[in-house]
Design a protein around this motif. Structure first.
Motif, PDB file in Angstrom:
ATOM      1  N   THR A  82      11.404  -4.470  11.366  1.00  0.00           N
ATOM      2  CA  THR A  82      11.637  -5.610  12.248  1.00  0.00           C
ATOM      3  C   THR A  82      13.023  -5.549  12.869  1.00  0.00           C
ATOM      4  O   THR A  82      13.203  -5.806  14.065  1.00  0.00           O
ATOM      5  CB  THR A  82      11.466  -6.916  11.466  1.00  0.00           C
ATOM      6  OG1 THR A  82      10.154  -6.947  10.889  1.00  0.00           O
ATOM      7  CG2 THR A  82      11.658  -8.116  12.367  1.00  0.00           C
ATOM      8  N   VAL A  88      -3.915   5.964   9.947  1.00  0.00           N
ATOM      9  CA  VAL A  88      -3.449   4.586   9.809  1.00  0.00           C
ATOM     10  C   VAL A  88      -2.212   4.575   8.915  1.00  0.00           C
ATOM     11  O   VAL A  88      -2.211   5.142   7.815  1.00  0.00           O
ATOM     12  CB  VAL A  88      -4.553   3.690   9.226  1.00  0.00           C
ATOM     13  CG1 VAL A  88      -4.051   2.257   9.062  1.00  0.00           C
ATOM     14  CG2 VAL A  88      -5.787   3.725  10.118  1.00  0.00           C
ATOM     15  N   THR A  89      -1.153   3.927   9.400  1.00  0.00           N
ATOM     16  CA  THR A  89       0.079   3.828   8.621  1.00  0.00           C
ATOM     17  C   THR A  89      -0.108   2.815   7.506  1.00  0.00           C
ATOM     18  O   THR A  89      -0.612   1.709   7.749  1.00  0.00           O
ATOM     19  CB  THR A  89       1.244   3.393   9.517  1.00  0.00           C
ATOM     20  OG1 THR A  89       1.356   4.316  10.600  1.00  0.00           O
ATOM     21  CG2 THR A  89       2.553   3.356   8.734  1.00  0.00           C
ATOM     22  N   PRO A  90       0.258   3.143   6.269  1.00  0.00           N
ATOM     23  CA  PRO A  90       0.082   2.174   5.181  1.00  0.00           C
ATOM     24  C   PRO A  90       0.966   0.952   5.394  1.00  0.00           C
ATOM     25  O   PRO A  90       1.975   0.997   6.088  1.00  0.00           O
ATOM     26  CB  PRO A  90       0.498   2.972   3.936  1.00  0.00           C
ATOM     27  CG  PRO A  90       1.378   4.056   4.459  1.00  0.00           C
ATOM     28  CD  PRO A  90       0.852   4.397   5.812  1.00  0.00           C
ATOM     29  N   THR A  91       0.572  -0.144   4.785  1.00  0.00           N
ATOM     30  CA  THR A  91       1.331  -1.383   4.903  1.00  0.00           C
ATOM     31  C   THR A  91       2.718  -1.210   4.296  1.00  0.00           C
ATOM     32  O   THR A  91       2.871  -0.690   3.185  1.00  0.00           O
ATOM     33  CB  THR A  91       0.587  -2.524   4.186  1.00  0.00           C
ATOM     34  OG1 THR A  91      -0.734  -2.626   4.743  1.00  0.00           O
ATOM     35  CG2 THR A  91       1.324  -3.841   4.363  1.00  0.00           C
ATOM     36  N   PHE A  92       3.716  -1.652   5.041  1.00  0.00           N
ATOM     37  CA  PHE A  92       5.087  -1.495   4.577  1.00  0.00           C
ATOM     38  C   PHE A  92       5.362  -2.414   3.393  1.00  0.00           C
ATOM     39  O   PHE A  92       4.838  -3.527   3.314  1.00  0.00           O
ATOM     40  CB  PHE A  92       6.083  -1.833   5.688  1.00  0.00           C
ATOM     41  CG  PHE A  92       6.169  -0.780   6.759  1.00  0.00           C
ATOM     42  CD1 PHE A  92       5.829   0.531   6.500  1.00  0.00           C
ATOM     43  CD2 PHE A  92       6.591  -1.105   8.043  1.00  0.00           C
ATOM     44  CE1 PHE A  92       5.907   1.503   7.472  1.00  0.00           C
ATOM     45  CE2 PHE A  92       6.679  -0.140   9.031  1.00  0.00           C
ATOM     46  CZ  PHE A  92       6.330   1.159   8.744  1.00  0.00           C
ATOM     47  N   VAL A  93       6.201  -1.911   2.490  1.00  0.00           N
ATOM     48  CA  VAL A  93       6.722  -2.766   1.442  1.00  0.00           C
ATOM     49  C   VAL A  93       7.705  -3.745   2.084  1.00  0.00           C
ATOM     50  O   VAL A  93       8.157  -3.532   3.218  1.00  0.00           O
ATOM     51  CB  VAL A  93       7.400  -1.919   0.347  1.00  0.00           C
ATOM     52  CG1 VAL A  93       6.388  -1.030  -0.332  1.00  0.00           C
ATOM     53  CG2 VAL A  93       8.543  -1.098   0.925  1.00  0.00           C
ATOM     54  N   ARG A 102      10.926  -2.216   3.653  1.00  0.00           N
ATOM     55  CA  ARG A 102      10.684  -1.383   4.824  1.00  0.00           C
ATOM     56  C   ARG A 102      10.161  -2.219   5.987  1.00  0.00           C
ATOM     57  O   ARG A 102      10.428  -1.912   7.150  1.00  0.00           O
ATOM     58  CB  ARG A 102       9.694  -0.270   4.478  1.00  0.00           C
ATOM     59  CG  ARG A 102      10.300   0.835   3.629  1.00  0.00           C
ATOM     60  CD  ARG A 102       9.290   1.923   3.289  1.00  0.00           C
ATOM     61  NE  ARG A 102       8.587   2.428   4.457  1.00  0.00           N
ATOM     62  CZ  ARG A 102       9.086   3.297   5.333  1.00  0.00           C
ATOM     63  NH1 ARG A 102      10.322   3.745   5.158  1.00  0.00           N
ATOM     64  NH2 ARG A 102       8.371   3.722   6.360  1.00  0.00           N
ATOM     65  N   ALA A 103       9.436  -3.273   5.719  1.00  0.00           N
ATOM     66  CA  ALA A 103       8.990  -4.158   6.787  1.00  0.00           C
ATOM     67  C   ALA A 103      10.182  -4.847   7.449  1.00  0.00           C
ATOM     68  O   ALA A 103      10.229  -5.000   8.677  1.00  0.00           O
ATOM     69  CB  ALA A 103       8.012  -5.193   6.233  1.00  0.00           C
ATOM     70  N   GLN A 105       6.436   4.794  -0.589  1.00  0.00           N
ATOM     71  CA  GLN A 105       7.504   4.177   0.185  1.00  0.00           C
ATOM     72  C   GLN A 105       8.708   3.806  -0.668  1.00  0.00           C
ATOM     73  O   GLN A 105       9.737   3.383  -0.141  1.00  0.00           O
ATOM     74  CB  GLN A 105       6.982   2.914   0.886  1.00  0.00           C
ATOM     75  CG  GLN A 105       5.820   3.187   1.821  1.00  0.00           C
ATOM     76  CD  GLN A 105       5.377   1.934   2.539  1.00  0.00           C
ATOM     77  OE1 GLN A 105       6.162   1.233   3.176  1.00  0.00           O
ATOM     78  NE2 GLN A 105       4.089   1.627   2.443  1.00  0.00           N
TER      79      GLN A 105
END
Length: 679
Positions: free
Chosen positions: A203, A190-195, A198-199, A338
Motif C-alpha cells: 500500500t 495468482v499472487t498469494p494473499t499478502f501477510v 507485506r500488504a 512471505q
C-alpha cells in the motif's frame, strides 16, 4: 659333363667340330614420326590433368565433408548421454547474439546521453560482427556452451519432478510470448494473499508511486507582485525604501505576471489540465491469438532466419528449455513463503586470523567499540562505512560457515572469528525475529539462490563432458552483503558560500529636503544589490581634478541634492561616505522624497538652466568638508565656495567635462573654502 646342361645344342656341336656359330646381326631401331611423338605427349598431358583433377576433387570433397559433415557434427559436450553438436551451438550462438544486438540497439535509442547512446551502438555493431562470423567457426564461447548444458539439464530433470511438456503446451507458451500484454493467452499465476506487513508495504509503495496534481489557487490582480524590471511613473515612490516596500508596494521579488498598477497584463492562473485516459477496449481470445500468430510469423522471418534456425530448432534449443526451467523453478520455490526467521547482524572482515583475534579481544575487552573497529579495519568496503551493518537476512543467503555461526549466536552477542572463502569474520548479532516478513528483493534473492543451488547439485550428479577446460567454480572476489543491507552513506559536496558585500545606505533625508526624482531612472526590483556597486563619484578626489558636482542651476530651478542650497532649505548632506558605503539606496525616505533607488540607474540628467536665468549661475567646486555642515553660499557670480563632494550622492564623472574619471582615494585636499573665479 659339368657344363653340358648349361650350353645349347648348337654350342656343343660347334665346340665338338671346332667351329663357332656367328651371331645374327642386330636390328636397327625404328624411327618414330613427329605425329606419334605429339600423340604420346598429349596422352601424357591428359593423364596428368586427370590425376590432378582427381586429387583436387578429393581435396574439395574432403573440405566439404569437413565443413558440412564432420565439423557440424562434432560433439562439443555431452550431458548424461545427450550430445551438443557444433551445428546446434552455431544456431544457438547466432540467436543469442541477435538478441544482444537488438537490445543494445534499443538501449541506444532510449538513453538521452549521447555518449551512452554511442557506447550502446558500438556494442550492437560488435554483436552483429560476431554473429556474422559464427557459422563455420571452430571457436567456442564458454558462457554460451554452459547455457546449452544447463538447458539440457532442465529438460532432462522434468521426470524428477513428474513434469511433462506436450507439443500443444509448448506451442501455446511460444505464442503467449508474442501475445498483447493486456490479453495473454495463458492466465498468469495468482499472487498469494499478502501477510499484513507485506500488504502494508504494498500500500505504501502504491501511494508513493501515485502522482498527485497540485492546483494553484486563483489569485486576484491586487495580490500580485510587480515585475522587478518595471519602471514606475514619476509620481510613484520607488521600491527602494523599506517603509514603502513593506506597505502598498509589493515585495521586489517579481512574479511571472506584471501587476496592473504597473501597466502589465492581468494575470490568469490556470489549473493543470487533467488528462482523462479512456479505457482500452478488451481484446477477445480469438483476436489475441491472431495477433500473437502474426507476431510469431514476423519473428520467424526477421530473427530465426538470421540465426539459421528453424521452428523445430527454436522449440528444441530455446522454448522447451525455458518452459522446463519455469516449471522446475515453480516447484523448487513454492516452499519459500512471505516470512522467514531472520537476524540483524554486523561483521568485520579481515584477511588474517591473527588480526581477527586481536580485534575480537579489543572489542570484547572494551578497548574499542565494534562500529569503530569495523570502520577502521574491515576490508568489506560495502559495509565498513556503516559499522559493518548487514541489515536483516534469512538462511540461504550467506555462505555456509558464516550462516552457521551467525544463526547460532544469540542476540546481543559477538561470535569468535570464523573463516569463510573471503577471509575471517567477527560477527555481532544485534536482533533476531521469527517469521519476519520478507521484502520483494529478499524473496527474489532466495528464489535465485534455491535455483542455483539445485542446478549446482545437478551438474555434480550428472555425467557431463565438454570441450571446455574443467575449471573450478570461481569464487567471488569480494564479500557480497545481503540485498537489504543499509546503503553506504554518500557525502554531499560542500558548496563554498560566496558572500557579497551589501552597500550601506545613504544618510537619512529630512522632511525639509525635497530632491527631485529622476523620471528617466529605472528602479531595481530589489533594494539589496546582488554585487558590490562602487559609488559613482568618489568623495576624495585628486588635487588635479576638480569635478563640478552640480551643473548650471537657475534660481528658479530646484537643486538636485546640491551642496549649495538656499536659505529656505537646509538639506542634510552626506556627512561621510566611506569606500565601502555605496550611496545607492535610502533606508528611510519620507513620502515627499523620491530618490533614485537603482544601483544600475542611468546617470542623473540634471535639468539645464534656461536662457533667462543663465546670467545668474552658481558654479560649485567640489571640495571635501571635514564635518557634516553644508556650505551655504549666495547666488551671485562673485561669491562661490568649494563644497563637500559627498553632498551629492549622484555625482557622475561624466556629468561635467571637468571631472576626472579616475579618483584617488589617497588624496585629501584642503577643507577650507576658497573663492573661485568669476566667469
Amino acid at each position: 659333363m659339368s657344363d653340358r646342361g648349361s650350353r645349347s645344342p648348337k654350342e656343343r656341336a660347334s665346340n665338338e667340330r671346332g667351329t663357332k656359330v656367328p651371331k645374327a646381326p642386330e636390328t636397327r631401331q625404328r624411327r618414330i614420326s613427329r605425329a606419334e611423338r605429339e600423340a604420346k605427349r598429349q596422352r601424357q598431358i591428359r593423364l596428368g590433368i586427370g590425376i590432378t583433377a582427381v586429387a583436387l576433387l578429393a581435396v574439395l570433397i574432403g573440405f566439404a565433408t569437413w565443413d558440412y559433415v564432420i565439423k557440424p557434427r562434432q560433439v562439443l559436450a555431452t550431458v548424461d548421454g545427450t550430445r551438443i553438436r557444433r551445428e546446434d551451438y552455431w544456431k544457438f550462438r547466432k540467436f543469442e547474439l541477435y538478441q544482444q544486438m537488438a537490445q543494445y540497439s534499443q538501449f541506444s535509442q532510449m538513453v538521452g546521453d549521447q555518449q551512452q547512446a554511442q557506447q550502446y551502438s558500438s556494442l550492437a555493431l560488435q554483436a552483429q560482427t560476431q554473429m556474422n562470423d559464427v557459422w563455420g567457426s571452430t571457436s567456442v564461447n564458454d558462457a554460451t556452451l554452459q547455457q546449452m548444458i544447463d538447458n539440457i539439464i532442465y529438460v532432462q530433470s522434468l521426470d524428477d519432478f513428474n513434469l511433462t511438456i506436450t507439443d500443444e503446451e509448448l506451442e501455446l507458451w511460444t505464442l503467449n510470448q508474442f501475445a498483447p500484454s493486456e490479453a495473454p493467452l495463458i492466465e498468469p499465476t495468482v499472487t498469494p494473499t499478502f501477510v499484513p506487513e507485506r500488504a502494508a508495504w504494498a500500500t505504501q509503495t502504491t501511494e508513493a508511486l501515485t502522482p498527485t496534481v497540485d492546483v494553484a489557487p486563483t489569485e486576484s490582480a491586487d495580490s500580485l507582485t510587480p515585475i522587478g524590471g518595471a519602471s514606475p511613473s514619476a509620481d510613484e515612490s520607488p521600491a527602494a525604501s523599506p517603509e514603502i516596500a513593506a506597505t502598498e508596494v509589493a515585495s521586489p521579488i517579481a512574479s511571472p505576471m506584471a501587476s496592473p498598477e504597473i501597466g502589465g497584463a492581468t494575470p490568469i492562473v490556470e489549473a493543470s489540465p487533467v488528462v482523462t485516459m479512456e479505457p482500452t477496449p478488451t481484446m477477445s481470445a480469438e483476436q489475441a491469438r491472431t495477433s500473437a500468430e502474426t507476431e510469431w510469423q514476423s519473428y520467424q522471418t526477421s530473427v530465426l532466419s538470421q540465426a539459421e534456425m528453424s521452428v523445430e530448432d527454436y522449440y528444441r534449443l530455446s522454448a522447451r528449455p525455458q518452459l522446463a526451467q519455469q516449471k522446475i523453478q515453480a516447484v523448487i520455490t513454492e516452499e519459500i513463503g512471505q516470512t522467514a526467521d531472520q537476524i540483524h547482524a554486523r561483521h568485520i572482515l579481515v584477511a588474517t586470523e591473527e588480526l581477527a583475534n586481536q580485534l575480537y579481544s579489543d572489542i570484547t575487552g572494551g578497548v574499542v567499540d565494534f562500529v569503530t573497529a569495523a570502520a577502521q579495519s574491515s576490508t568489506d568496503t560495502s559495509t565498513a562505512p556503516n559499522g559493518g551493518d548487514l541489515g536483516w537476512f534469512s538462511r540461504g543467503v550467506m555462505v555456509a560457515p558464516f550462516e552457521e555461526v551467525a544463526f547460532a549466536t544469540p542476540a546481543g552477542s559477538i561470535a569468535p572469528p570464523v573463516q569463510s572463502p573471503f577471509g575471517w569474520h567477527i560477527i555481532e548479532v544485534l536482533e533476531t525475529q521469527d517469521d519476519r516478513a520478507l521484502t520483494d528483493d529478499q524473496i527474489s534473492q532466495l528464489q535465485s539462490s534455491a535455483m542455483q543451488n539445485w542446478l549446482t547439485e545437478q551438474q555434480q550428479r550428472l555425467s557431463i563432458s565438454s570441450v571446455m577446460a574443467p575449471t573450478p567454480t570461481p569464487a567471488s572476489s569480494s564479500f557480497v552483503p545481503p540485498i537489504d543491507a543499509p546503503p553506504v552513506p554518500t557525502e554531499a559536496p560542500v558548496i563554498p558560500t560566496v558572500e557579497f558585500a551589501t552597500p550601506e545606505a545613504s544618510p537619512i533625508v529630512t522632511e525639509e529636503a525635497t530632491p527631485i526624482a529622476d523620471t528617466q531612472a529605472t528602479p531595481a526590483a530589489s533594494p539589496v544589490a546582488t554585487e558590490p556597486v562602487a559609488p559613482v563619484a568618489s568623495p576624495v578626489m585628486t588635487e588635479e581634478a576638480t569635478p563640478v558636482a552640480s551643473p548650471v542651476v537657475t534660481e528658479e530651478a530646484a537643486p538636485v541634492a546640491s551642496p549649495v542650497v538656499t536659505e529656505e532649505t537646509t538639506p542634510v548632506a552626506s556627512p561621510a561616505v566611506t569606500e565601502e558605503a555605496s550611496p545607492v539606496a535610502s533606508p528611510a525616505v519620507t513620502q515627499q522624497a523620491t530618490p533614485v533607488a537603482s544601483p544600475i540607474a542611468t546617470p542623473l540628467a540634471t535639468p539645464v538652466a534656461t536662457q533667462a536665468a543663465s546670467s545668474a549661475t552658481v558654479v560649485v567646486v567640489a571640495t571635501p568638508a571635514p564635518d557634516s555642515t553644508p556650505v551655504t553660499g549666495v547666488s551671485t557670480p562673485e561669491d562661490c565656495y568649494e563644497a563637500s563632494p559627498v553632498a551629492s550622492p549622484f555625482a557622475s564623472p561624466m556629468a561635467s567635462p571637468y571631472a576626472s574619471p579616475s579618483a584617488s582615494p589617497m588624496a585629501t585636499p584642503s577643507a577650507s573654502p576658497v573663492p573661485c573665479a568669476t566667469p
